[in-house]
Scaffold this active site. Sequence first.
Site, PDB file in Angstrom:
ATOM      1  N   GLU A 266       0.889  -1.164   0.000  1.00  0.00           N
ATOM      2  CA  GLU A 266       0.000   0.000   0.000  1.00  0.00           C
ATOM      3  C   GLU A 266       0.918   1.202   0.000  1.00  0.00           C
ATOM      4  OE1 GLU A 266      -3.162  -0.454  -0.314  1.00  0.00           O
ATOM      5  OE2 GLU A 266      -2.911  -2.613  -0.099  1.00  0.00           O
TER       6      GLU A 266
ATOM      7  N   CYS B  38      -1.354   9.062   3.938  1.00  0.00           N
ATOM      8  CA  CYS B  38      -1.429   8.549   2.563  1.00  0.00           C
ATOM      9  C   CYS B  38      -2.690   9.034   1.871  1.00  0.00           C
ATOM     10  CB  CYS B  38      -1.380   7.031   2.587  1.00  0.00           C
ATOM     11  SG  CYS B  38      -2.529   6.326   3.761  1.00  0.00           S
TER      12      CYS B  38
ATOM     13  N   GLU C 115       3.303  12.275  -5.694  1.00  0.00           N
ATOM     14  CA  GLU C 115       3.068  12.684  -4.310  1.00  0.00           C
ATOM     15  C   GLU C 115       4.207  13.557  -3.776  1.00  0.00           C
ATOM     16  OE1 GLU C 115       3.753   9.563  -1.375  1.00  0.00           O
ATOM     17  OE2 GLU C 115       2.033  10.218  -0.190  1.00  0.00           O
TER      18      GLU C 115
HETATM   19  P1  NAP Z   1       9.364   4.063   3.052  1.00  0.00           P
HETATM   20  O1  NAP Z   1      10.502   4.989   3.037  1.00  0.00           O
HETATM   21  O2  NAP Z   1       8.992   3.403   1.802  1.00  0.00           O
HETATM   22  O3  NAP Z   1       9.704   2.988   4.185  1.00  0.00           O
HETATM   23  C1  NAP Z   1       8.841   1.887   4.524  1.00  0.00           C
HETATM   24  C2  NAP Z   1       9.708   0.677   4.911  1.00  0.00           C
HETATM   25  O4  NAP Z   1      10.227   0.076   3.735  1.00  0.00           O
HETATM   26  C3  NAP Z   1      10.908   0.996   5.776  1.00  0.00           C
HETATM   27  O5  NAP Z   1      11.064  -0.034   6.719  1.00  0.00           O
HETATM   28  C4  NAP Z   1      12.049   1.005   4.791  1.00  0.00           C
HETATM   29  O6  NAP Z   1      13.268   0.616   5.383  1.00  0.00           O
HETATM   30  C5  NAP Z   1      11.642  -0.054   3.795  1.00  0.00           C
HETATM   31  N1  NAP Z   1      12.199   0.177   2.460  1.00  0.00           N
HETATM   32  C6  NAP Z   1      12.062   1.298   1.716  1.00  0.00           C
HETATM   33  N2  NAP Z   1      12.673   1.129   0.522  1.00  0.00           N
HETATM   34  C7  NAP Z   1      13.179  -0.128   0.509  1.00  0.00           C
HETATM   35  C8  NAP Z   1      13.909  -0.892  -0.442  1.00  0.00           C
HETATM   36  N3  NAP Z   1      14.241  -0.397  -1.631  1.00  0.00           N
HETATM   37  N4  NAP Z   1      14.278  -2.137  -0.110  1.00  0.00           N
HETATM   38  C9  NAP Z   1      13.955  -2.650   1.094  1.00  0.00           C
HETATM   39  N5  NAP Z   1      13.281  -1.971   2.041  1.00  0.00           N
HETATM   40  C10 NAP Z   1      12.889  -0.735   1.752  1.00  0.00           C
HETATM   41  O7  NAP Z   1       8.026   4.812   3.546  1.00  0.00           O
HETATM   42  P2  NAP Z   1       7.810   5.689   4.842  1.00  0.00           P
HETATM   43  O8  NAP Z   1       8.608   6.909   4.778  1.00  0.00           O
HETATM   44  O9  NAP Z   1       7.961   4.827   6.014  1.00  0.00           O
HETATM   45  O10 NAP Z   1       6.249   6.063   4.744  1.00  0.00           O
HETATM   46  C11 NAP Z   1       5.782   7.195   4.060  1.00  0.00           C
HETATM   47  C12 NAP Z   1       5.078   6.780   2.772  1.00  0.00           C
HETATM   48  O11 NAP Z   1       4.120   5.778   3.043  1.00  0.00           O
HETATM   49  C13 NAP Z   1       4.297   7.880   2.079  1.00  0.00           C
HETATM   50  O12 NAP Z   1       4.528   7.810   0.707  1.00  0.00           O
HETATM   51  C14 NAP Z   1       2.846   7.545   2.391  1.00  0.00           C
HETATM   52  O13 NAP Z   1       1.938   8.044   1.456  1.00  0.00           O
HETATM   53  C15 NAP Z   1       2.889   6.057   2.419  1.00  0.00           C
HETATM   54  N6  NAP Z   1       1.823   5.473   3.218  1.00  0.00           N
HETATM   55  C16 NAP Z   1       0.893   4.685   2.607  1.00  0.00           C
HETATM   56  C17 NAP Z   1      -0.151   4.140   3.343  1.00  0.00           C
HETATM   57  C18 NAP Z   1      -1.183   3.274   2.679  1.00  0.00           C
HETATM   58  O14 NAP Z   1      -1.928   2.610   3.347  1.00  0.00           O
HETATM   59  N7  NAP Z   1      -1.256   3.242   1.383  1.00  0.00           N
HETATM   60  C19 NAP Z   1      -0.230   4.362   4.726  1.00  0.00           C
HETATM   61  C20 NAP Z   1       0.752   5.146   5.320  1.00  0.00           C
HETATM   62  C21 NAP Z   1       1.778   5.675   4.549  1.00  0.00           C
HETATM   63  P3  NAP Z   1      14.446   1.674   5.627  1.00  0.00           P
HETATM   64  O15 NAP Z   1      13.803   2.896   6.194  1.00  0.00           O
HETATM   65  O16 NAP Z   1      15.338   0.938   6.536  1.00  0.00           O
HETATM   66  O17 NAP Z   1      15.040   1.956   4.297  1.00  0.00           O
END
Ligand code: NAP
Length: 527
Positions: free
Chosen positions: A264, A301, A392
Site C-alpha cells: 500500500e 497517505c 506525491e
Molecule cells: P518508506 O521509506 O517506503 O519505508 C517503509 C519501509 O520500507 C521501511 O522499513 C524502509 O526501510 C523499507 N524500504 C524502503 N525502501 C526499501 C527498499 N528499496 N528495499 C527494502 N526496504 C525498503 O516509507 P515511509 O517513509 O515509512 O512512509 C511514508 C510513505 O508511506 C508515504 O509515501 C505515504 O503516502 C505512504 N503510506 C501509505 C499508506 C497506505 O496505506 N497506502 C499508509 C501510510 C503511509 P528503511 O527505512 O530501513 O530503508
Amino acid sequence: MITGKNYIGNQLSANGNKTFKTFNPLLNIENQWEITEASTNEVDEAAALATQAFKTYSKLSGAKKATFLRAIADEIEALGDELLQVYSSESGLPNGRAIGERGRTLGQLRAFANHIEEGNWVDASIDTAQPERKPMPKVDLRKMNVALGPVVVFGASNFPFAFSTAGGDTAAALAAGCPVIIKSHPMHAATGEMVSGAVIRAAEKTGMPNGVFSNLNSSGIEVGQQLVEHPNVKAVGFTGSIRGGRALYDLAAKREEPIPVFAEMGSINPVVILPQALRNRADAIAKTYSGSITLGTGQFCTNPGLILGVKSEGLSKFVQTLAEEIVKVEPSCMLHPNIAGAYEFNKANAISQNGLEVLANYEAEVKPNHARQVVTTVEGDTFLNNPTLHHEVFGPFSLVVQCKDEAQLEEIIFNLEGQLTGTIISDDNEIESSSNIVSALQNRVGRIIFNGVPTGVEVCPSMLHGGPYPASTDSRFTAVGVDSIKRFVRPFSFQDWPNQLLPDELKNENPLGILRNVNGKLSNETI
Ligand code: NAP
C-alpha cells in the site's frame, strides 16, 4: 525497558555489529536507545522459527488465534503511558494522536479476533458427491481458505502503531494463521520493541508456538531485502513509499518462487469540486480543505494533494480563500529530519516546474523539522503534459488544477495514476449530471467520497483501502478492515476426503455453525 535488541521468536537477540539511534524531531536530538541491527544469521533464525511455527499455528482454531490477538491488544494497553511517550519521542506526534492511534490498533486486533472466532471468513464451499450421475459420477469437493505461510511485514513511518509492528497487516496475517516477521521501521525502533514485547508476552501466555512472531531491526534496506528473498517467506505486507514498495515487489517477482507483495503506497487523492458547489460555497470548501491538507502535517497517505475544478469565478474564489486560510495554520513537526528534508526537496522540485504558481507559502521562520505548508496552482494543459506534477509530495502540499472545461477535467482524471481515494464535492443534484466525471474517477481509485475529505480512514468491514497501481500492488484487496485477511490465504480443495479428517469448517456436522455454500446455497445447517 528498551534493550535495542531484536526478537528472534521469543528470545531477545543482538548478534549484529551495527547499531543506530532513533530521532526526536521535536527536540531535534537523537534518542538515547542504541538499536542493534539484525544480522544475516538472525534473519535466517527468524525465518526458520517461523516455518516451524507455521506447522502448528496454521492449524489452530479461530477461537485459539482470537485469544492470542485479544491478548496482544491487552498487553499493548498494559504498557500504558510509557509506550505513548516513546511513540511521541520517536515521531514528534502529539499524545492525543498516540492515544487515538493506539485505540485504532487495539480495535483492529479485537475486530480480527471476532472475525475469526465467528469463522465465516474461510469462505467454505461444499459440493457433495453424486455417485449416480451419468455419464460420470461426481466427486465430493470441499474448499476453504488456508494460511499462506510466514509473512514479512514492513511498517510505515507515519503510523508507528496502526500500520506497524502490531498494526493491520500483522493482525490480518496472524488471524489468517501466518507467523509474522516484522522488518521494524528504523524511525520508531524503540516503539517497535515495546510493542513486540507485548506480542511475545501474549504469545507465551496463550501458548502460541515460538516463532509465531519475530521483530528485526535495521536502519537500511538490506535486512528487508534478505527477508523478501528468503525462501521460507511466503508473502509480504508493505506500507510506505512507491519507491520502496515497487523495489520489494520486483525483488519478490525475481525469486525462484515468486511471492505476493501487498504494498500500500503513496497517493495524491484527487478532489473534484463541481461548478455549482464552487459557485455556492467556495469559501467553506476552502476552509475545510485547508484543515485537511495540513492535518497531521500532511503526513497521511490520504492527504488531498490534488484539487481539480473548471475555471470560473467560484474556482478563483476557492483558490484565494484556500491561500488565505492555509497560511493561518501553525506549521507542525514532521516525523523525522529525513522526511522533512524529502518534503523540502520534493516541494522545491514541484515548484520549479514550468507553469506552476505558488498561491500561498508559509514564510515565517519555523522550528527545526517543522514543515511550511504550500498550495500551488497550474493550468489543465500544463498538468496533463508534465508527469512530475502527478507525483506525491509527502507533507502539507496541494496543487489546484484549473481545467479549461469539463472535457479536460475528465481527460485529466483519465490520465491520473491509480489512487487510494477520489472525492467529489457537489451541490444539490449536480453530481447526477456529472456521471462521466464520476465514472472516470471511479476507474482510478479504490474509494470514492461524496462531499467530504479523504483524510480519515474508518476501520470497518466495508472499507477499501487500496486501489489501482501505484496506490497498491494488487487492487483486488484492502489493507484496512477485516477483509484484509484475504491477502494472506489461498483457496484449497479437498476431494473425497474422509469426513473425520476434514477441518471443522468443512465437516458434515458443521461443528462451528458457520455459513457455507452447500451445493450452491448458503447455509449453516449440517449436511
Ligand atoms: P518508506 O521509506 O517506503 O519505508 C517503509 C519501509 O520500507 C521501511 O522499513 C524502509 O526501510 C523499507 N524500504 C524502503 N525502501 C526499501 C527498499 N528499496 N528495499 C527494502 N526496504 C525498503 O516509507 P515511509 O517513509 O515509512 O512512509 C511514508 C510513505 O508511506 C508515504 O509515501 C505515504 O503516502 C505512504 N503510506 C501509505 C499508506 C497506505 O496505506 N497506502 C499508509 C501510510 C503511509 P528503511 O527505512 O530501513 O530503508
